[in-house]
Scaffold this motif. Structure first.
Motif, short mmCIF file in Angstrom:
data_model
loop_
_atom_site.label_atom_id
_atom_site.label_comp_id
_atom_site.label_asym_id
_atom_site.label_seq_id
_atom_site.Cartn_x
_atom_site.Cartn_y
_atom_site.Cartn_z
N THR A 137 0.86 -1.17 0.00
CA THR A 137 0.00 0.00 0.00
C THR A 137 0.90 1.22 0.00
O THR A 137 1.89 1.27 0.73
N VAL A 138 0.58 2.19 -0.85
CA VAL A 138 1.24 3.49 -0.81
C VAL A 138 0.20 4.45 -0.25
O VAL A 138 -0.87 4.63 -0.83
N PHE A 139 0.51 5.01 0.92
CA PHE A 139 -0.38 5.97 1.57
C PHE A 139 -0.05 7.34 0.98
O PHE A 139 1.04 7.88 1.21
N LEU A 140 -0.98 7.88 0.20
CA LEU A 140 -0.74 9.15 -0.49
C LEU A 140 -0.89 10.32 0.47
O LEU A 140 -1.55 10.20 1.51
N PRO A 141 -0.29 11.47 0.11
CA PRO A 141 -0.43 12.64 0.96
C PRO A 141 -1.91 12.94 1.25
O PRO A 141 -2.77 12.80 0.38
N ASN A 142 -2.15 13.36 2.46
CA ASN A 142 -3.50 13.57 2.97
C ASN A 142 -3.64 15.05 3.34
O ASN A 142 -2.80 15.59 4.05
N PRO A 143 -4.69 15.73 2.87
CA PRO A 143 -4.85 17.15 3.17
C PRO A 143 -5.08 17.45 4.65
O PRO A 143 -4.97 18.59 5.08
N SER A 158 -3.60 21.22 -1.28
CA SER A 158 -2.48 21.06 -2.21
C SER A 158 -1.84 19.68 -2.04
O SER A 158 -1.15 19.19 -2.93
N HIS A 159 -2.09 19.02 -0.90
CA HIS A 159 -1.56 17.67 -0.67
C HIS A 159 -2.20 16.64 -1.60
O HIS A 159 -1.72 15.52 -1.69
N LEU A 160 -3.27 17.02 -2.29
CA LEU A 160 -3.92 16.10 -3.22
C LEU A 160 -3.28 16.12 -4.61
O LEU A 160 -3.76 15.45 -5.53
N GLN A 161 -2.17 16.84 -4.77
CA GLN A 161 -1.50 16.93 -6.06
C GLN A 161 -1.14 15.55 -6.61
O GLN A 161 -1.38 15.27 -7.78
N LEU A 162 -0.58 14.67 -5.79
CA LEU A 162 -0.20 13.34 -6.26
C LEU A 162 -1.45 12.53 -6.64
O LEU A 162 -1.48 11.87 -7.67
#
Length: 188
Positions: A137-143, A158-162
């Motif tokens: 699992t890759v935990f993506l940046p969280n706003p 802006s943390h949702l960019q990825l």
């Protein structure tokens, strides 16, 4: 807006799943993209009932390479291998077709965890092998969290960019306004 498949998973709650193709070339491009360009913003590991590993890379990868179906991401002090392609083994120790099918990624998904109000709370990427076992699992940046996992007073969308990049590049989906609808509950 195109929506994913909504499922209830015991222990994980409501998830919206976006299935990805599992061709070796696409998975190699996807994982190289994530680790080469976003290594400092993600956490990764396994997320199974009874154990969650959220590892942060110490630095940018020194090498990302595919050999005998295994993608190796090497950070210098440590590395990992994940089987995303055909694994033949060696002449002296060939891999059986049954074992090769079990090892290889058979399911890949972008996902977002939804709260009771239907608003997203978590974002990630999951890979499963041919036996249905989680590979990663890759935990993506969280706003709602800083890049070092501290709860933010206010969401930083802006943390949702990825997340937006992965949806566009690998699913041909634009950003979804739903991801930017804040909830009173700031995390989880």
């Amino acid at each position: 807006m195109q929506r994913g498949r909504i499922v209830q998973e015991e222990g994980n709650g409501t998830l919206e799943l976006f299935d990805l193709p599992v061709e070796t070339e696409l998975l190699e491009r996807l994982l190289t993209d994530v680790y080469a360009n976003y290594w400092d913003r993600i956490h990764f590991g396994t997320c199974v009932q009874g154990g969650v590993w959220e590892v942060k890379a110490p630095n940018a990868p020194q090498k990302i390479a595919l050999c005998d179906g295994y993608l190796t991401v090497d950070f210098g002090v440590w590395h990992f291998h994940i089987c995303i392609g055909e694994n033949a083994g060696t002449v002296r120790n060939p891999t059986s077709s049954v074992l090769a099918a079990r090892r290889r990624t058979a399911k890949a998904q972008l996902y977002r965890g939804l709260r009771e109000d239907g608003r997203p709370a978590t974002w990630g990427l999951r890979l499963y092998n041919g036996a249905g076992e989680q590979q990663m699992t890759v935990f993506l940046p969280n706003p709602y969290l800083s890049f070092d996992q501290r709860v933010l007073k206010e969401p930083d969308f802006s943390h949702l960019q990825l997340w937006d990049h992965l949806r566009q590049a690998y699913l041909d989906l634009p950003p979804d306004p739903l991801d930017r609808e804040p909830s009173r509950q700031l995390c989880g």
